[in-house]
Design a protein around this motif. Structure first.
Motif, short mmCIF file in Angstrom:
data_model
loop_
_atom_site.label_atom_id
_atom_site.label_comp_id
_atom_site.label_asym_id
_atom_site.label_seq_id
_atom_site.Cartn_x
_atom_site.Cartn_y
_atom_site.Cartn_z
N CYS A 166 0.81 -1.35 -0.15
CA CYS A 166 0.03 0.04 0.09
C CYS A 166 1.03 1.15 0.02
N LEU A 167 0.55 2.35 -0.48
CA LEU A 167 1.12 3.47 -0.82
C LEU A 167 0.82 4.41 0.66
N LEU A 168 1.88 4.70 1.37
CA LEU A 168 1.62 5.62 2.41
C LEU A 168 2.52 6.81 2.38
N ALA A 169 2.28 8.14 2.69
CA ALA A 169 3.09 9.34 2.37
C ALA A 169 3.03 9.94 3.53
N ARG A 170 3.97 11.18 3.57
CA ARG A 170 3.91 12.03 4.77
C ARG A 170 3.84 13.64 4.12
N GLN A 171 3.30 14.32 4.87
CA GLN A 171 3.50 15.89 4.73
C GLN A 171 4.47 16.54 5.71
N PRO A 172 4.94 17.46 5.42
CA PRO A 172 6.00 18.00 6.32
C PRO A 172 5.56 18.49 7.67
N ARG A 173 4.36 18.60 7.65
CA ARG A 173 3.44 18.92 8.96
C ARG A 173 3.36 17.77 9.94
N PHE A 174 3.74 16.47 9.46
CA PHE A 174 3.40 15.39 10.29
C PHE A 174 4.08 15.03 11.25
N PRO A 175 3.98 14.63 12.47
CA PRO A 175 5.01 14.19 13.37
C PRO A 175 6.07 13.66 12.89
N PRO A 176 7.42 13.59 13.05
CA PRO A 176 8.39 12.55 12.52
C PRO A 176 7.86 11.03 12.38
N GLY A 177 8.35 10.50 11.26
CA GLY A 177 8.28 8.91 11.30
C GLY A 177 6.85 8.61 10.87
N MET A 178 5.60 9.73 10.74
CA MET A 178 4.45 9.30 10.64
C MET A 178 3.85 9.19 9.22
N TYR A 179 3.20 8.30 8.65
CA TYR A 179 2.91 8.18 7.31
C TYR A 179 1.44 7.92 7.45
N SER A 180 0.71 8.39 6.01
CA SER A 180 -0.83 8.00 6.35
C SER A 180 -1.29 7.91 4.77
N ALA A 181 -2.27 7.75 4.50
CA ALA A 181 -3.04 7.94 3.26
C ALA A 181 -3.22 9.23 2.92
N ILE A 182 -3.30 9.02 1.31
CA ILE A 182 -3.38 10.49 0.68
C ILE A 182 -4.90 10.80 0.49
N ALA A 183 -4.95 12.06 0.37
CA ALA A 183 -6.22 12.73 0.36
C ALA A 183 -6.36 13.93 -0.14
N GLY A 184 -7.66 14.55 -0.64
CA GLY A 184 -7.95 15.67 -1.44
C GLY A 184 -9.33 15.89 -1.32
N PHE A 185 -9.69 17.31 -1.39
CA PHE A 185 -11.06 17.80 -1.65
C PHE A 185 -11.74 17.18 -2.79
N VAL A 186 -13.02 16.84 -2.86
CA VAL A 186 -13.93 16.39 -3.93
C VAL A 186 -14.11 17.89 -4.70
N GLU A 187 -14.01 18.04 -5.79
CA GLU A 187 -14.03 19.24 -6.65
C GLU A 187 -15.58 19.16 -7.01
N PRO A 188 -16.23 20.45 -7.36
CA PRO A 188 -17.42 20.42 -8.15
C PRO A 188 -17.45 19.69 -9.37
N GLY A 189 -18.59 18.84 -9.63
CA GLY A 189 -18.70 18.26 -10.89
C GLY A 189 -17.96 16.99 -10.90
N GLU A 190 -17.47 16.36 -9.52
CA GLU A 190 -16.77 15.12 -9.64
C GLU A 190 -17.59 14.10 -8.78
N THR A 191 -17.47 13.03 -9.22
CA THR A 191 -17.97 11.82 -8.30
C THR A 191 -16.64 11.58 -7.39
N LEU A 192 -17.05 10.70 -6.27
CA LEU A 192 -16.09 10.31 -5.39
C LEU A 192 -14.97 9.57 -6.29
N GLU A 193 -15.22 8.64 -7.00
CA GLU A 193 -14.37 8.01 -7.86
C GLU A 193 -13.31 8.91 -8.47
N ASP A 194 -14.09 9.93 -9.35
CA ASP A 194 -13.20 10.78 -9.85
C ASP A 194 -12.18 11.48 -9.31
N ALA A 195 -12.53 12.11 -8.09
CA ALA A 195 -11.58 12.61 -7.22
C ALA A 195 -10.42 11.86 -6.73
#
Ligand SMILES: [Zn+2]
Length: 318
Positions: A197-226
């Motif tokens: 599985c893909l796990l990634a970290r943003q600079p603001r995360f505590p050291p060593g922590m990885y998580s799932a990626i995420a993003g806002f659903v945009e107007p006109g998109e289905t969840l799957e599109d997003a």
């Protein structure tokens, strides 16, 4: 605890969504009281009325020995200061449960009181200081009162608006527009490729922590599109099948995290380094070790209250 029989919309405890942080809250949301001013006033003045309080965005808990209590009665509330916003969260055992926001100017004085704990909601949730149902109510209180604090003026004409419907809308007296609290959908996906599985970290995360990626659903998109767009933008991966798993209210400030599993069609990651500091494939063994906080390099996955943990668990359990 069984929900009261009249609560036909009570969360089903078997649903995965009910196990995520900020989910639950076993009381009637009080829709029948929102437009009945007399009934609302009676609830507000009844001795059983209880209040979940924030000062600015920070919750105010009462210290009860070694524990912390979310709910203040009317006398305790009066001792905290004058509310700037008040909403009806719902009704439990016939008594009103309200969310109250106090002016941030009083935060310092309240934080200095030995009988109180003033702490940001994220820390309070991570430390598990209150019960899951109370955390759900507090998340709703913060999301809703924050919305009032940020939406004092009409987006249509600029005039000052006022709260109505027990705090579930704002009305513009100048142009008549009605404004409703917003909930922003966010796709969060555990991208998988075979046994990794893909796990990634943003600079603001505590050291060593990885998580799932995420993003806002945009107007006109289905969840799957997003899911497919965000995965391609953040990791350069094309995604095939997308499977919905669970949702989580995330009151920072007002998101609904919609958790999915997403099957990548290939495994060549191209990270977007403006969003992510690092990201790579993790084996099932590594992901489990991170979840259980026993990874040999001290790496961890997202906090247990976050839906990313639910996604990893669901994937690991097949
Ligand atoms: Zn207006």
């Amino acid at each position: 605890m069984r929900p009261p029989a009249f609560l036909t919309h009570a969360p089903q405890r078997k649903e995965r969504s009910a196990t995520t942080g900020f989910a639950g809250g076993l009381f009637d949301r009080g829709a029948a009281f929102r437009e009945d001013a007399d009934a609302l006033a009676r609830l507000r003045l009844a001795p059983g009325a209880r209040f979940a309080v924030t000062v600015g965005e920070r919750p105010v808990l009462a210290r009860a020995g070694e524990h912390f209590a979310l709910w203040h009665d009317a006398a305790a509330l009066a001792g905290l200061g004058a509310p700037t916003d008040e909403v009806l969260l719902g009704v439990a055992d016939g008594a009103g449960r309200f969310g109250v926001r106090l002016s941030p100017e009083t935060a310092e004085a309240l934080a200095a009181r030995p009988d109180l704990l003033v702490l940001d909601l994220r820390s309070l949730a991570m430390q598990g200081l209150i019960a899951p149902d109370d955390l759900a109510a507090l998340g709703a209180a913060k999301a809703l009162t924050d919305w009032h604090a940020r939406h004092r003026f009409c987006a249509n004409c600029g005039a000052e608006t006022h709260a109505a419907m027990a705090g579930w809308k704002r009305v513009c007296p100048s142009c008549g527009a009605q404004h409703f609290p917003r909930t922003d959908p966010v796709a969060i996906m555990l991208v998988t490729h075979g046994d990794r599985c893909l796990l990634a970290r943003q600079p603001r995360f505590p050291p060593g922590m990885y998580s799932a990626i995420a993003g806002f659903v945009e107007p006109g998109e289905t969840l799957e599109d997003a899911v497919r767009r965000e995965t391609f933008e953040e990791a350069g991966l094309a995604v095939g099948r997308v499977t919905y798993v669970a949702t989580q209210p995330w009151p920072f400030p007002s998101s609904l995290m919609i958790g999915c599993l997403a099957e990548a069609l290939d495994d060549t990651i191209t990270l977007d380094h403006t969003e992510l500091e690092d990201g790579r494939w993790f084996s099932r063994e590594e992901a489990r070790a991170m979840l259980e906080r026993r990874h040999p390099d001290g790496l961890t996955s997202a906090t247990p209250i976050a839906i990313a943990s639910t996604l990893i668990k669901v994937w690991l359990d097949g």
